[in-house]
Scaffold this motif. Sequence first.
Motif, PDB file in Angstrom:
ATOM      1  N   HIS A  17     -56.348   3.807  29.824  1.00  0.00           N
ATOM      2  CA  HIS A  17     -56.740   3.504  31.195  1.00  0.00           C
ATOM      3  C   HIS A  17     -55.640   2.671  31.832  1.00  0.00           C
ATOM      4  N   VAL A  18     -55.349   2.930  33.096  1.00  0.00           N
ATOM      5  CA  VAL A  18     -54.369   2.145  33.843  1.00  0.00           C
ATOM      6  C   VAL A  18     -55.121   1.266  34.831  1.00  0.00           C
ATOM      7  N   ILE A  19     -54.805  -0.023  34.831  1.00  0.00           N
ATOM      8  CA  ILE A  19     -55.383  -0.974  35.775  1.00  0.00           C
ATOM      9  C   ILE A  19     -54.231  -1.501  36.619  1.00  0.00           C
ATOM     10  N   SER A  46     -59.075   1.983  24.168  1.00  0.00           N
ATOM     11  CA  SER A  46     -58.296   1.257  23.169  1.00  0.00           C
ATOM     12  C   SER A  46     -56.850   1.045  23.589  1.00  0.00           C
ATOM     13  N   ARG A  47     -56.492   1.587  24.735  1.00  0.00           N
ATOM     14  CA  ARG A  47     -55.117   1.418  25.228  1.00  0.00           C
ATOM     15  C   ARG A  47     -55.180   1.171  26.735  1.00  0.00           C
ATOM     16  N   LEU A  48     -54.811  -0.050  27.125  1.00  0.00           N
ATOM     17  CA  LEU A  48     -54.814  -0.401  28.533  1.00  0.00           C
ATOM     18  C   LEU A  48     -53.393  -0.626  29.008  1.00  0.00           C
ATOM     19  N   LYS A  74     -56.272  -5.411  19.964  1.00  0.00           N
ATOM     20  CA  LYS A  74     -55.566  -5.418  18.679  1.00  0.00           C
ATOM     21  C   LYS A  74     -56.557  -5.354  17.513  1.00  0.00           C
ATOM     22  N   LEU A  75     -57.691  -6.052  17.643  1.00  0.00           N
ATOM     23  CA  LEU A  75     -58.725  -6.019  16.609  1.00  0.00           C
ATOM     24  C   LEU A  75     -59.279  -4.613  16.406  1.00  0.00           C
ATOM     25  N   ALA A  79     -53.920  -1.237  21.992  1.00  0.00           N
ATOM     26  CA  ALA A  79     -52.722  -1.852  22.557  1.00  0.00           C
ATOM     27  C   ALA A  79     -52.916  -2.150  24.035  1.00  0.00           C
ATOM     28  N   LEU A  80     -52.224  -3.195  24.482  1.00  0.00           N
ATOM     29  CA  LEU A  80     -52.170  -3.531  25.891  1.00  0.00           C
ATOM     30  C   LEU A  80     -50.705  -3.533  26.292  1.00  0.00           C
TER      31      LEU A  80
END
Length: 119
Positions: A17-19, A46-48, A74-75, A79-80
Amino acid sequence: MAVEFDISDRKVDDETHVIAVTGEIDLFTAPEFKQRMSELIDAGRSRLVVDLSDTTFIDSSSLGVLIGAHRRLKLRGGALLVVCDSEAIAKTFKITGLDGVFTLAGSVDEALSDGTAPA
């Protein structure tokens, strides 16, 4: 005096997702930023990719939101990634040492093609 602030987001795929944040993220706007990030993580993303291209200011409260989201992702093996093309905002990450914590990209396309995928 009202400060320009807006958050938009878009789903890329089931995990990503892109914020995008426009304006200032500070003590007053960070709670909304945190809520939007938390909703996506709670929904299973799980990936922002956080796009700060149109962000004019970030403070310690916004950095705290990013750190919290990073830890949660991460848990889960996620990834961010942070998109930052502003030298002033990038300097904030460098001064705090957070450029070593977050993957910083120059554009959303670069962040999406970065290869940093959930484990």
